[in-house]
Design a protein around this motif. Sequence first.
Motif, PDB file in Angstrom:
ATOM      1  N   ALA A 248       7.424   4.068   3.033  1.00 11.72           N
ATOM      2  CA  ALA A 248       6.912   2.883   2.346  1.00 11.72           C
ATOM      3  C   ALA A 248       6.528   3.211   0.908  1.00 11.72           C
ATOM      4  CB  ALA A 248       5.710   2.314   3.107  1.00 11.72           C
ATOM      5  N   VAL A 249       5.933   4.383   0.700  1.00 12.92           N
ATOM      6  CA  VAL A 249       5.552   4.802  -0.656  1.00 12.92           C
ATOM      7  C   VAL A 249       6.796   5.004  -1.514  1.00 12.92           C
ATOM      8  CG1 VAL A 249       4.461   6.636  -2.004  1.00 12.92           C
ATOM      9  CG2 VAL A 249       3.383   5.818   0.111  1.00 12.92           C
ATOM     10  N   ILE A 250       7.823   5.635  -0.958  1.00  7.87           N
ATOM     11  CA  ILE A 250       9.075   5.860  -1.695  1.00  7.87           C
ATOM     12  C   ILE A 250       9.695   4.523  -2.094  1.00  7.87           C
ATOM     13  CG2 ILE A 250      11.457   6.678  -1.437  1.00  7.87           C
ATOM     14  CD1 ILE A 250      10.232   8.924   0.387  1.00  7.87           C
ATOM     15  N   ILE A 251       9.752   3.584  -1.168  1.00 10.81           N
ATOM     16  CA  ILE A 251      10.319   2.262  -1.455  1.00 10.81           C
ATOM     17  C   ILE A 251       9.502   1.546  -2.523  1.00 10.81           C
ATOM     18  CG2 ILE A 251      10.749  -0.028  -0.472  1.00 10.81           C
ATOM     19  CD1 ILE A 251      11.274   1.484   2.223  1.00 10.81           C
ATOM     20  N   TYR A 252       8.184   1.607  -2.394  1.00  7.83           N
ATOM     21  CA  TYR A 252       7.294   0.948  -3.357  1.00  7.83           C
ATOM     22  C   TYR A 252       7.560   1.440  -4.782  1.00  7.83           C
ATOM     23  CZ  TYR A 252       2.889  -0.642  -5.485  1.00  7.83           C
ATOM     24  OH  TYR A 252       1.945  -1.227  -6.308  1.00  7.83           O
ATOM     25  N   LEU A 253       7.594   2.756  -4.950  1.00  8.79           N
ATOM     26  CA  LEU A 253       7.814   3.327  -6.283  1.00  8.79           C
ATOM     27  C   LEU A 253       9.228   3.038  -6.785  1.00  8.79           C
ATOM     28  CD1 LEU A 253       6.002   6.767  -5.874  1.00  8.79           C
ATOM     29  CD2 LEU A 253       5.225   4.817  -7.232  1.00  8.79           C
ATOM     30  N   ALA A 254      10.207   3.045  -5.877  1.00  3.91           N
ATOM     31  CA  ALA A 254      11.596   2.788  -6.278  1.00  3.91           C
ATOM     32  C   ALA A 254      11.766   1.366  -6.800  1.00  3.91           C
ATOM     33  CB  ALA A 254      12.536   3.036  -5.099  1.00  3.91           C
ATOM     34  N   ILE A 255      11.113   0.410  -6.169  1.00  3.03           N
ATOM     35  CA  ILE A 255      11.200  -0.982  -6.620  1.00  3.03           C
ATOM     36  C   ILE A 255      10.696  -1.101  -8.054  1.00  3.03           C
ATOM     37  CG2 ILE A 255      10.277  -3.309  -6.255  1.00  3.03           C
ATOM     38  CD1 ILE A 255      10.291  -2.695  -3.231  1.00  3.03           C
ATOM     39  N   ILE A 256       9.562  -0.474  -8.341  1.00  2.00           N
ATOM     40  CA  ILE A 256       8.985  -0.547  -9.687  1.00  2.00           C
ATOM     41  C   ILE A 256       9.823   0.253 -10.678  1.00  2.00           C
ATOM     42  CG2 ILE A 256       6.947   0.001 -11.080  1.00  2.00           C
ATOM     43  CD1 ILE A 256       5.257  -0.469  -8.551  1.00  2.00           C
ATOM     44  N   LEU A 257      10.311   1.418 -10.260  1.00  2.00           N
ATOM     45  CA  LEU A 257      11.115   2.259 -11.154  1.00  2.00           C
ATOM     46  C   LEU A 257      12.351   1.515 -11.632  1.00  2.00           C
ATOM     47  CD1 LEU A 257      11.064   5.282 -12.187  1.00  2.00           C
ATOM     48  CD2 LEU A 257      12.800   5.713 -10.430  1.00  2.00           C
ATOM     49  N   SER A 258      12.935   0.697 -10.766  1.00  2.00           N
ATOM     50  CA  SER A 258      14.177   0.008 -11.111  1.00  2.00           C
ATOM     51  C   SER A 258      13.954  -1.341 -11.793  1.00  2.00           C
ATOM     52  CB  SER A 258      15.026  -0.179  -9.854  1.00  2.00           C
ATOM     53  OG  SER A 258      14.339  -0.966  -8.902  1.00  2.00           O
ATOM     54  N   GLY A 259      12.705  -1.677 -12.084  1.00  2.00           N
ATOM     55  CA  GLY A 259      12.430  -2.910 -12.816  1.00  2.00           C
ATOM     56  C   GLY A 259      12.347  -4.149 -11.946  1.00  2.00           C
ATOM     57  N   LEU A 260      12.172  -3.954 -10.642  1.00  2.00           N
ATOM     58  CA  LEU A 260      11.972  -5.066  -9.726  1.00  2.00           C
ATOM     59  C   LEU A 260      10.476  -5.257  -9.478  1.00  2.00           C
ATOM     60  CD1 LEU A 260      14.789  -4.082  -7.191  1.00  2.00           C
ATOM     61  CD2 LEU A 260      14.961  -5.672  -9.115  1.00  2.00           C
ATOM     62  N   VAL A 261      10.137  -6.257  -8.670  1.00  2.00           N
ATOM     63  CA  VAL A 261       8.736  -6.595  -8.415  1.00  2.00           C
ATOM     64  C   VAL A 261       8.443  -6.436  -6.929  1.00  2.00           C
ATOM     65  CG1 VAL A 261       6.974  -8.393  -8.543  1.00  2.00           C
ATOM     66  CG2 VAL A 261       8.719  -8.221 -10.344  1.00  2.00           C
ATOM     67  N   VAL A 262       7.429  -5.668  -6.590  1.00  2.00           N
ATOM     68  CA  VAL A 262       7.017  -5.493  -5.204  1.00  2.00           C
ATOM     69  C   VAL A 262       6.237  -6.723  -4.741  1.00  2.00           C
ATOM     70  CG1 VAL A 262       5.659  -4.134  -3.577  1.00  2.00           C
ATOM     71  CG2 VAL A 262       6.861  -2.986  -5.453  1.00  2.00           C
ATOM     72  N   VAL A 263       6.557  -7.198  -3.543  1.00  2.00           N
ATOM     73  CA  VAL A 263       5.748  -8.219  -2.882  1.00  2.00           C
ATOM     74  C   VAL A 263       5.075  -7.540  -1.692  1.00  2.00           C
ATOM     75  CG1 VAL A 263       5.717 -10.447  -1.708  1.00  2.00           C
ATOM     76  CG2 VAL A 263       7.348 -10.031  -3.571  1.00  2.00           C
ATOM     77  N   SER A 264       3.770  -7.412  -1.748  1.00  2.00           N
ATOM     78  CA  SER A 264       3.027  -6.666  -0.729  1.00  2.00           C
ATOM     79  C   SER A 264       2.615  -7.584   0.414  1.00  2.00           C
ATOM     80  CB  SER A 264       1.780  -6.032  -1.355  1.00  2.00           C
ATOM     81  OG  SER A 264       2.136  -5.052  -2.311  1.00  2.00           O
ATOM     82  N   ILE A 265       3.047  -7.250   1.639  1.00  2.00           N
ATOM     83  CA  ILE A 265       2.717  -8.035   2.818  1.00  2.00           C
ATOM     84  C   ILE A 265       2.179  -7.099   3.900  1.00  2.00           C
ATOM     85  CG2 ILE A 265       3.601  -9.579   4.616  1.00  2.00           C
ATOM     86  CD1 ILE A 265       5.740 -10.514   2.678  1.00  2.00           C
ATOM     87  N   ALA A 266       1.018  -7.409   4.427  1.00  2.00           N
ATOM     88  CA  ALA A 266       0.401  -6.558   5.444  1.00  2.00           C
ATOM     89  C   ALA A 266       1.186  -6.602   6.745  1.00  2.00           C
ATOM     90  CB  ALA A 266      -1.045  -7.004   5.689  1.00  2.00           C
ATOM     91  N   ASP A 267       1.280  -5.459   7.415  1.00  2.00           N
ATOM     92  CA  ASP A 267       2.092  -5.379   8.627  1.00  2.00           C
ATOM     93  C   ASP A 267       1.425  -6.017   9.843  1.00  2.00           C
ATOM     94  OD1 ASP A 267       0.133  -3.544   9.216  1.00  2.00           O
ATOM     95  OD2 ASP A 267       1.470  -1.835   9.454  1.00  2.00           O
ATOM     96  N   SER A 268       0.221  -6.553   9.673  1.00  2.00           N
ATOM     97  CA  SER A 268      -0.474  -7.206  10.787  1.00  2.00           C
ATOM     98  C   SER A 268      -0.253  -8.710  10.818  1.00  2.00           C
ATOM     99  CB  SER A 268      -1.981  -6.930  10.683  1.00  2.00           C
ATOM    100  OG  SER A 268      -2.505  -7.439   9.458  1.00  2.00           O
ATOM    101  N   PHE A 269       0.414  -9.271   9.816  1.00  2.00           N
ATOM    102  CA  PHE A 269       0.520 -10.725   9.715  1.00  2.00           C
ATOM    103  C   PHE A 269       1.462 -11.337  10.742  1.00  2.00           C
ATOM    104  CE2 PHE A 269      -0.904 -10.653   5.078  1.00  2.00           C
ATOM    105  CZ  PHE A 269      -2.138 -11.210   5.391  1.00  2.00           C
TER     106      PHE A 269
END
Length: 715
Positions: A248-269
């Motif tokens: 999850a951390v790798i994906i999070y940083l990759a999204i930002i590195l490539s100029g995209l926007v992370v949408v954070s959603i809790a896994d309990s929803f």
Amino acid sequence: MGRKSISEVGVEDLVQAGLTTEEATGFQRVLKDSLSCTKGSDPSEVWRHLVARRALKPWHPHGLHQLVYYSVYAHWDVSSKGPPPYWFPSLYESKHTNMGGIMEKHGSSLLGPLYKDPITSYSLFQKFSAQHPEAYWSIVLKELSVSFQEEPKCILDRSDLKSKHGGSWLPGSVLNVAECCLLPTAYPRKDDDSLAIVWRDEGCDDSGINIITLKQLREQVISVAKALDAMFSKGDAIAIDMPMTANAVIIYLAIILSGLVVVSIADSFAPKEISIRLRVSQAKAIFTQDFILRGSRKFPLYSRVVEAAPDKVIVLPAIGSNVGIQLREQDINYSPCYQPVDTLINILFSSGTTGEPKAIPWTQLSPIRCAAESWAHMDMQVGDVFCWPTNLGWVMGPILIFSSFLSGATLALYHGSPLGYGFGKFVQDAGVTKLGTVPSLVKAWKNTQCMNGLDWTKIKCFASTGETSNVDDDLWLSSRAYYKPVIECCGGTELSSSYIQGSLLQPQAFGAFSTTSMTTSLVILDEHGNPFMQPDDQACIGEVGLFPLYLGATDRLLNADHEEVYFKGMPLYKGMRLRRHGDIIKRTVGGYFIVQGRADDTMNLGGIKTSSVEIERVCDRADESIVETAAVSVSPVDGGPEQLVMFVVLKNGYNSEAENLRTKFSKAIQSNLNPLFKVRFVKIVPEFPRTASNKLLRRVLRDQIKHELSAHSRI
């Protein structure tokens, strides 16, 4: 327990607290020696002496810790002295903290002859940082792993404060904050072989600790970023609904590195809540996992995500997956997407009182703010191992990532439930030095005694946020590491940080905040909206108003009127419109802060902010006998996390049982809102109190149930 004074505690009391007669006899000699050395006049000095000589051991029964602490402070007058301190900074160690270091280096030039040392002058330096944030940030930015492709024109542009209350921070600067996390730096010292992440899967308690070096992390992030580049366009929103794993951390940083926007959603929803967040953010895809593993049990996640009807799903297996690939040497080069500092990088959500969660935009200023606060208040340094059980759907997830990587610390992740021995053993084996918690988690550890036999003495400090802390639970937590400080943190997603915290340069008291955070100014407003004018060490209580010059705070919302939510109706103070936060806080004698709850009808359940309206909407439909419901939250009489109480008005002719309704409400809330929520108590009443305009007076209901619970506790 412990209403005797410490001088009255005898061998029999110590035996009742869990010691053998022989141990009790020896411990009583230690108590007498401490009383003799301190002359027994000042309880705080007696406690300081006992802690300094490590008289109380982490493996001693908690009953002994309780007996000694409460006996030492048995006659402490909170009304005249404030909350009793349990941790005290030393002058020598203070000069080796991050804050102490910059104060020693710059204190005399900034404060002149008023500067003495980091402890004596801390409050003065904090006020200076709030009055002159440009000076503070020009120093601290050099302490973090923040590298600009284009330097800022200035620290703060105040030229248009009337239309932009918070000013413009670091205008003209360009960077990619994910790249800042991944590159080696000379200061803070990070090289390719530095440990970036340490982790372990639940159920592998006797296995070694898995490691990811900075170079390995960078290569895996780049491999994901390259895949994202081939699938999406710059600025697209990509959601993550996963447990807080290395992937999850790798994906999070990759999204930002490539100029995209992370949408954070809790896994309990529940699916409905996931769907709302996908719709509001206009997410083009979502990363998720097939299952959430908890010991031998598997809980579906992918099926919940699919039910939310996303455009595209990228699913990883919970077992044996590695989202990144090992790159060949010629594939390692990658050009990140460099963007202005105020570019959107992450959309997080915070529940309001209208039923739809507020979509809160994080820009590249937000990671700088949260990393700087961990650097200043938790003393995050190279060599630290930082662990905090959380999720990317909550603000602590991104804070954990950036606080670690921008300060050169190692991020520690446990892939599993933090409720049991396995998590505690990971903390021990990974050599965690900074451990974050929420109060309900600490209460579970204490009550189940699941951490017995573990060695947490490498921990330098704890941190706690999300709920009101219970003094006895914090006493237990701090004692696990020879009474290291528990840094209390209170803030918000929209601030990227905490506005009140603890500090390693001040004495700390359980369940209390010792200071406003660096560069932060606040006022406490009375019931008429007027600021209390008493000195900072005098008691008062009211709604907090924040000065708007706050690096990292939002200046817009994606689905609500930012001006109306945070500024409309707030008073002017010293020429600036105060920013609304919504907390009621109490300032004690001595200048500590204690959070008293929310000014509106938002409640805090298990560290998750939600609204009465959301809960009532679900519960109104839970049973045919219901006319209406009212949701309030109350803290237990002895302190601790808020508990959910439902008031119910029944239809004529129905005679439903409160316990039966409690079960139905809990099931409805867990399936429609959040499976972590549960109803503590149901009270059936003939009607609700209302204003002349028919507005429900939840405050009256809250006071009523508080009175009943208090009366019950005295029986």
